[in-house]
Design a protein around this motif. Structure first.
Motif, mmCIF file in Angstrom:
data_model
loop_
_atom_site.group_PDB
_atom_site.id
_atom_site.type_symbol
_atom_site.label_atom_id
_atom_site.label_comp_id
_atom_site.label_asym_id
_atom_site.label_seq_id
_atom_site.Cartn_x
_atom_site.Cartn_y
_atom_site.Cartn_z
ATOM 1 N N UNK A 61 -54.408 -50.709 26.224
ATOM 2 C CA UNK A 61 -53.667 -50.780 24.962
ATOM 3 C C UNK A 61 -53.117 -52.187 24.772
ATOM 4 N N UNK A 62 -52.901 -52.511 23.499
ATOM 5 C CA UNK A 62 -52.251 -53.776 23.133
ATOM 6 C C UNK A 62 -51.245 -53.437 22.045
ATOM 7 N N UNK A 63 -49.968 -53.446 22.394
ATOM 8 C CA UNK A 63 -48.917 -53.091 21.441
ATOM 9 C C UNK A 63 -48.293 -54.357 20.871
ATOM 10 N N UNK A 64 -48.273 -54.438 19.548
ATOM 11 C CA UNK A 64 -47.665 -55.577 18.857
ATOM 12 C C UNK A 64 -46.171 -55.284 18.712
ATOM 13 N N UNK A 65 -45.337 -56.106 19.343
ATOM 14 C CA UNK A 65 -43.904 -55.839 19.418
ATOM 15 C C UNK A 65 -43.129 -56.900 18.645
ATOM 16 N N UNK A 66 -42.431 -56.489 17.605
ATOM 17 C CA UNK A 66 -41.505 -57.384 16.916
ATOM 18 C C UNK A 66 -40.180 -57.369 17.669
ATOM 19 N N UNK A 67 -39.607 -58.541 17.908
ATOM 20 C CA UNK A 67 -38.347 -58.572 18.646
ATOM 21 C C UNK A 67 -37.445 -59.686 18.121
ATOM 22 N N UNK A 68 -36.168 -59.562 18.460
ATOM 23 C CA UNK A 68 -35.170 -60.555 18.060
ATOM 24 C C UNK A 68 -35.078 -61.642 19.122
ATOM 25 N N UNK A 69 -35.414 -62.847 18.740
ATOM 26 C CA UNK A 69 -35.311 -64.006 19.619
ATOM 27 C C UNK A 69 -33.955 -64.650 19.337
ATOM 28 N N UNK A 70 -32.978 -64.392 20.205
ATOM 29 C CA UNK A 70 -31.618 -64.898 19.978
ATOM 30 C C UNK A 70 -31.545 -66.330 20.499
ATOM 31 N N UNK A 71 -31.532 -67.263 19.564
ATOM 32 C CA UNK A 71 -31.553 -68.682 19.938
ATOM 33 C C UNK A 71 -30.166 -69.266 20.112
ATOM 34 N N UNK A 72 -29.168 -68.662 19.469
ATOM 35 C CA UNK A 72 -27.812 -69.194 19.560
ATOM 36 C C UNK A 72 -26.789 -68.081 19.464
ATOM 37 N N UNK A 73 -25.622 -68.319 20.056
ATOM 38 C CA UNK A 73 -24.581 -67.290 20.038
ATOM 39 C C UNK A 73 -23.237 -67.956 20.322
ATOM 40 N N UNK A 74 -22.161 -67.345 19.814
ATOM 41 C CA UNK A 74 -20.826 -67.855 20.122
ATOM 42 C C UNK A 74 -20.077 -68.311 18.889
ATOM 43 N N UNK A 75 -19.032 -69.115 19.135
ATOM 44 C CA UNK A 75 -18.181 -69.581 18.043
ATOM 45 C C UNK A 75 -18.942 -70.459 17.058
ATOM 46 N N UNK A 76 -19.923 -71.214 17.548
ATOM 47 C CA UNK A 76 -20.744 -72.063 16.683
ATOM 48 C C UNK A 76 -22.202 -71.818 17.050
ATOM 49 N N UNK A 77 -22.773 -70.705 16.578
ATOM 50 C CA UNK A 77 -24.114 -70.323 17.022
ATOM 51 C C UNK A 77 -25.202 -71.312 16.612
ATOM 52 N N UNK A 78 -24.989 -72.015 15.487
ATOM 53 C CA UNK A 78 -26.000 -72.989 15.072
ATOM 54 C C UNK A 78 -26.072 -74.146 16.067
ATOM 55 N N UNK A 79 -24.920 -74.641 16.506
ATOM 56 C CA UNK A 79 -24.931 -75.731 17.484
ATOM 57 C C UNK A 79 -25.460 -75.257 18.835
ATOM 58 N N UNK A 80 -25.170 -74.010 19.193
ATOM 59 C CA UNK A 80 -25.709 -73.461 20.440
ATOM 60 C C UNK A 80 -27.227 -73.358 20.353
ATOM 61 N N UNK A 81 -27.731 -72.890 19.214
ATOM 62 C CA UNK A 81 -29.178 -72.798 19.016
ATOM 63 C C UNK A 81 -29.813 -74.178 19.018
#
Length: 279
Positions: free
Chosen positions: A201-221
């Motif tokens: 089988x080959x299952x196509x999985x959509x997932x959340x890639x969390x690139x940033x988190x915290x008080x300033x998530x954009x700068x963390x990302x």
């Protein structure tokens, strides 16, 4: 292209230093992959984790199959040391982690009853040769479960970086090891069959890639993507490029902020295969 030599040096060192943020980025996918592995993992025997990185896949498998002897192999000494340290904090059965080539370990220590990999197989120099070597090191009832990225355009961590850098990657021609080398499910199925595996089988999985988190998530990302992923090499070219691409990334990342996180839509394949006894 990221080579084996890169993983043994600079790239592996960066991934080891960034392991907590890389684990965060893959956490959503890891839940699906770990469940797929557990669904076929035997209670006893030997398992090989190819490109074991920080050790999370091996550790998750050991937790549900304490009677299984698990070996994780990675080219990066820093990642292997990190995985070993993490295993040292575990009570009970523990995986072991080796620095080296997974194919050589498979050849020397088989037969194996299970092969697993979280995004490690995409860096095989020759997939058919590598999968065939694993098949030769497999027991007749062996299974293999691995994940790999889907197409580049379905992974925003790449397309956002491309936009910021100003790159327009064309269609892949031939085979080059790298993040999207296994995106074509039909080609991967053919490689497995040529190597003596039966694609189940080959299952196509959509997932959340969390690139940033915290008080300033954009700068963390921004900090994370400047060290890991398609933008990192371009940003390292010069201070001017780093500033230009950084400013563009801030703008490109803003629409993906959800509360205190930057969540980039991503897609991967989870493959299951079994040893073809007639091979």
């Amino acid at each position: 292209m990221t080579s084996g030599q890169d993983w043994q040096g600079r790239v592996g060192d960066v991934w080891a230093a960034e392991w907590q943020r890389t684990e965060r980025s893959f956490a959503d996918l890891a839940r699906s992959l770990d469940a797929a592995i557990a669904s076929v993992a035997p209670d006893r025997g030997q398992a090989l984790d190819i490109g074991s990185g920080a050790g999370s896949t091996s550790l998750a498998l050991q937790a549900v199959r304490p009677g299984l002897r698990i070996t994780g192999v990675d080219l990066s000494p820093e990642l292997v040391a990190l995985a070993g340290n993490r295993a040292g904090d575990v009570t009970g059965a523990r995986p072991r982690f080796l620095c080296g080539d997974a194919i050589a370990v498979a050849d020397g220590e088989g037969p194996f009853d299970l092969f697993v990999s979280r995004h490690g197989v995409m860096f095989f120099d020759d997939p058919v040769v590598a999968f065939r070597a694993l098949r030769l090191a497999a027991s007749d009832a062996a299974a293999m479960v691995f994940s790999c990225f889907d197409a580049r355009e379905r992974n925003a961590f790449a397309t956002v970086a491309d936009t910021a850098v100003g790159a327009s990657p064309g269609p892949e021609t031939g085979y080059t090891p790298g993040p999207f080398a296994f995106a074509d499910q039909y080609r991967v199925a053919d490689w497995l069959e040529q190597a003596g595996w039966q694609p189940d089988s080959a299952a196509q999985i959509a997932f959340d890639y969390v690139a940033g988190q915290g008080d300033d998530p954009i700068e963390d990302a921004l900090s994370f993507l400047s060290r890991i992923g398609p933008a990192a090499r371009a940003m390292a070219a010069s201070p001017a490029d780093r500033m230009r691409i950084g400013d563009a990334l801030r703008i490109a990342l803003a629409p993906y902020q959800i509360g205190d996180r930057i969540v980039l839509p991503a897609s991967a394949w989870i493959w299951r295969a079994s040893a073809n006894r007639s091979a």
